[in-house]
Design a protein around this motif. Structure first.
Motif, PDB file in Angstrom:
ATOM      1  N   ARG A 162       1.016  -1.073  -0.029  1.00 42.74           N
ATOM      2  CA  ARG A 162      -0.303  -0.129  -0.449  1.00 42.74           C
ATOM      3  C   ARG A 162       1.282   1.251   0.028  1.00 42.74           C
ATOM      4  N   LEU A 163       1.678   1.122   0.891  1.00 38.94           N
ATOM      5  CA  LEU A 163       2.418   2.716   0.722  1.00 38.94           C
ATOM      6  C   LEU A 163       3.703   2.914  -0.607  1.00 38.94           C
ATOM      7  N   ALA A 164       3.656   1.751  -1.373  1.00 42.64           N
ATOM      8  CA  ALA A 164       4.444   1.853  -2.397  1.00 42.64           C
ATOM      9  C   ALA A 164       3.334   2.944  -2.930  1.00 42.64           C
ATOM     10  N   VAL A 165       2.077   2.116  -3.186  1.00 42.07           N
ATOM     11  CA  VAL A 165       0.674   3.205  -4.321  1.00 42.07           C
ATOM     12  C   VAL A 165       1.219   4.722  -4.029  1.00 42.07           C
ATOM     13  N   ASN A 166       1.167   4.717  -2.367  1.00 45.39           N
ATOM     14  CA  ASN A 166       0.760   6.493  -2.000  1.00 45.39           C
ATOM     15  C   ASN A 166       2.231   6.743  -2.280  1.00 45.39           C
ATOM     16  N   SER A 167       3.487   6.606  -2.390  1.00 49.38           N
ATOM     17  CA  SER A 167       4.837   6.785  -2.103  1.00 49.38           C
ATOM     18  C   SER A 167       4.793   7.271  -3.733  1.00 49.38           C
ATOM     19  N   VAL A 168       4.205   6.930  -4.268  1.00 45.12           N
ATOM     20  CA  VAL A 168       4.471   7.618  -6.000  1.00 45.12           C
ATOM     21  C   VAL A 168       3.535   8.505  -6.322  1.00 45.12           C
ATOM     22  N   THR A 169       2.167   8.744  -5.547  1.00 41.76           N
ATOM     23  CA  THR A 169       1.232  10.462  -5.212  1.00 41.76           C
ATOM     24  C   THR A 169       1.748  11.001  -4.305  1.00 41.76           C
ATOM     25  N   LEU A 170       3.061  11.012  -3.772  1.00 43.30           N
ATOM     26  CA  LEU A 170       3.275  11.844  -3.113  1.00 43.30           C
ATOM     27  C   LEU A 170       4.970  12.235  -3.907  1.00 43.30           C
ATOM     28  N   GLY A 171       4.420  11.442  -5.143  1.00 41.63           N
ATOM     29  CA  GLY A 171       6.052  12.161  -5.792  1.00 41.63           C
ATOM     30  C   GLY A 171       7.511  11.758  -6.186  1.00 41.63           C
ATOM     31  N   ASP A 172       7.671  10.031  -4.966  1.00 42.16           N
ATOM     32  CA  ASP A 172       8.911   8.982  -4.081  1.00 42.16           C
ATOM     33  C   ASP A 172       9.084   8.302  -5.160  1.00 42.16           C
ATOM     34  N   TYR A 173       9.691   8.162  -6.410  1.00 39.09           N
ATOM     35  CA  TYR A 173       9.480   7.427  -7.564  1.00 39.09           C
ATOM     36  C   TYR A 173      10.551   6.109  -7.265  1.00 39.09           C
ATOM     37  N   ARG A 201      -0.503 -20.387   6.211  1.00 34.76           N
ATOM     38  CA  ARG A 201      -0.408 -21.138   4.971  1.00 34.76           C
ATOM     39  C   ARG A 201      -1.361 -19.612   4.164  1.00 34.76           C
ATOM     40  N   LYS A 202      -2.723 -19.643   4.702  1.00 29.11           N
ATOM     41  CA  LYS A 202      -3.738 -19.284   3.571  1.00 29.11           C
ATOM     42  C   LYS A 202      -3.300 -17.407   3.282  1.00 29.11           C
ATOM     43  N   ARG A 203      -2.903 -16.973   5.323  1.00 37.92           N
ATOM     44  CA  ARG A 203      -2.156 -15.515   4.707  1.00 37.92           C
ATOM     45  C   ARG A 203      -1.473 -15.625   4.063  1.00 37.92           C
ATOM     46  N   SER A 204       0.197 -16.718   4.024  1.00 39.56           N
ATOM     47  CA  SER A 204       0.919 -16.046   3.500  1.00 39.56           C
ATOM     48  C   SER A 204       1.536 -15.847   1.354  1.00 39.56           C
ATOM     49  N   ASP A 205      -0.593 -16.659   1.210  1.00 38.18           N
ATOM     50  CA  ASP A 205      -0.809 -16.584  -0.382  1.00 38.18           C
ATOM     51  C   ASP A 205      -1.030 -15.594  -0.667  1.00 38.18           C
ATOM     52  N   SER A 206      -1.909 -14.193   0.262  1.00 35.60           N
ATOM     53  CA  SER A 206      -1.987 -12.982   0.394  1.00 35.60           C
ATOM     54  C   SER A 206       0.074 -12.066  -0.231  1.00 35.60           C
ATOM     55  N   ILE A 207       1.198 -12.749  -0.678  1.00 39.86           N
ATOM     56  CA  ILE A 207       2.078 -12.437  -0.601  1.00 39.86           C
ATOM     57  C   ILE A 207       2.714 -11.749  -2.039  1.00 39.86           C
ATOM     58  N   LYS A 208       2.088 -13.090  -2.091  1.00 42.80           N
ATOM     59  CA  LYS A 208       2.276 -13.168  -4.175  1.00 42.80           C
ATOM     60  C   LYS A 208       1.731 -11.718  -4.962  1.00 42.80           C
ATOM     61  N   TYR A 209      -0.186 -11.336  -4.063  1.00 38.54           N
ATOM     62  CA  TYR A 209      -0.691 -10.605  -4.996  1.00 38.54           C
ATOM     63  C   TYR A 209       0.036  -9.732  -4.344  1.00 38.54           C
ATOM     64  N   SER A 210       0.716  -8.972  -3.389  1.00 38.47           N
ATOM     65  CA  SER A 210       1.305  -7.667  -3.019  1.00 38.47           C
ATOM     66  C   SER A 210       2.694  -7.635  -4.086  1.00 38.47           C
ATOM     67  N   VAL A 211       3.016  -8.743  -4.088  1.00 34.98           N
ATOM     68  CA  VAL A 211       4.271  -8.553  -5.075  1.00 34.98           C
ATOM     69  C   VAL A 211       3.994  -8.425  -6.238  1.00 34.98           C
ATOM     70  N   LYS A 212       3.283  -8.856  -6.827  1.00 28.63           N
ATOM     71  CA  LYS A 212       2.312  -8.089  -8.311  1.00 28.63           C
ATOM     72  C   LYS A 212       2.147  -6.735  -7.928  1.00 28.63           C
ATOM     73  N   LYS A 213       1.310  -6.185  -7.295  1.00 30.81           N
ATOM     74  CA  LYS A 213       0.450  -5.279  -7.230  1.00 30.81           C
ATOM     75  C   LYS A 213       1.845  -4.250  -6.478  1.00 30.81           C
ATOM     76  N   VAL A 214       3.174  -4.020  -6.338  1.00 26.91           N
ATOM     77  CA  VAL A 214       4.412  -3.291  -6.322  1.00 26.91           C
ATOM     78  C   VAL A 214       4.785  -3.241  -8.238  1.00 26.91           C
ATOM     79  N   GLU A 215       4.898  -4.754  -8.663  1.00 25.03           N
ATOM     80  CA  GLU A 215       5.513  -5.303  -9.393  1.00 25.03           C
ATOM     81  C   GLU A 215       4.625  -3.971 -10.213  1.00 25.03           C
ATOM     82  N   ASP A 216       3.560  -4.118 -10.472  1.00 26.63           N
ATOM     83  CA  ASP A 216       2.374  -3.115 -11.296  1.00 26.63           C
ATOM     84  C   ASP A 216       2.865  -1.382 -11.444  1.00 26.63           C
ATOM     85  N   VAL A 217       3.330  -1.428 -10.020  1.00 25.28           N
ATOM     86  CA  VAL A 217       3.935   0.020  -9.101  1.00 25.28           C
ATOM     87  C   VAL A 217       4.747   0.795 -10.378  1.00 25.28           C
TER      88      VAL A 217
END
Length: 231
Positions: A162-173, A201-217
């Motif tokens: 989430r911080l990765a997305v908001n950092s872009v809004t703040l101009g921190d690339y 195990r179920k919670r750890s599956d969410s890490i890959k979605y977080s990784v993809k979210k940041v990769e998209d940014v």
């Protein structure tokens, strides 16, 4: 006839357990209240440029140290009783505290308290900071479990995405790249684990979605030629 003293004795034990739970619950409630204040402070990182974060991190560090005092008070009471009988009362709040510690350290806080200059604190370093044992196997006493630590790391990854997305809004690339490299390393570490705990195990599956979210940014920044050349 059954001797009624048998049930009177049982009632005494029930009352004693109730008193223990009430004492622990009072400490945990205080820990939770202070934890909410800590997380509210750390959430300001989403709207504060990285070069202006120090006052926020100083305040968060002070609040974390206040939570540490409650953990030590909790430990003093919990050590007198079976760990796995009562740890359900505090496990969520302890996870939240470890999350706050890890996030604050990653952002550059806890400078005078964490071991070395690493942004990532191991379970042993967290235990040393809180002055509590970790992963006890041969002793029935209050401690930080591996599961609590790993769940806290997963929460940290989600917050950093989430911080990765908001950092872009703040101009921190530069920060999204930094976050991306870090959480990819954590994801690689989690892939080495053979997790038996269903929730973990179920919670750890969410890490890959977080990784993809940041990769998209990072990808979007690359398309717009906004990735810093020294990144």
């Amino acid at each position: 006839m059954i001797d009624k003293s048998i049930f009177e004795h049982l009632q005494t034990k029930i009352d004693e357990e109730g008193a223990v739970r009430d004492e622990l619950h009072e400490i945990v409630q205080t820990l939770a209240r202070k934890g909410r204040a800590t997380q509210a402070t750390l959430s300001r990182a989403h709207s504060t440029p990285s070069d202006q974060l120090k006052p926020v991190l100083d305040e968060a560090t002070k609040e974390i140290l206040g939570q540490k005092e409650e953990v030590l008070r909790l430990k003093a009471v919990a050590d007198k009783h079976p760990f796995y009988k009562y740890n359900g009362l505090w496990t969520r709040e302890l996870q939240n505290l470890v999350f706050s510690i890890e996030l604050c350290a990653w952002l550059g806080g806890l400078e005078d308290h964490k071991s070395g200059t690493a942004q990532f604190m191991t379970i042993e370093e967290v235990g040393k900071f809180l002055e509590i044992p970790v992963n006890l196997k041969e002793q029935d006493a209050f401690h930080l479990t591996i599961e609590e630590y790993l769940l806290a790391l997963i929460s940290m990854v989600e917050e950093l995405a989430r911080l990765a997305v908001n950092s872009v809004t703040l101009g921190d690339y530069a920060r999204p790249l930094q976050i991306g490299n870090f959480i990819k390393d954590l994801f690689a570490g989690f892939q080495l684990l053979n997790l038996k705990n269903d929730i973990l195990r179920k919670r750890s599956d969410s890490i890959k979605y977080s990784v993809k979210k940041v990769e998209d940014v990072v990808y979007d920044l690359s398309l717009r030629n906004l990735v810093p050349k020294n990144a």
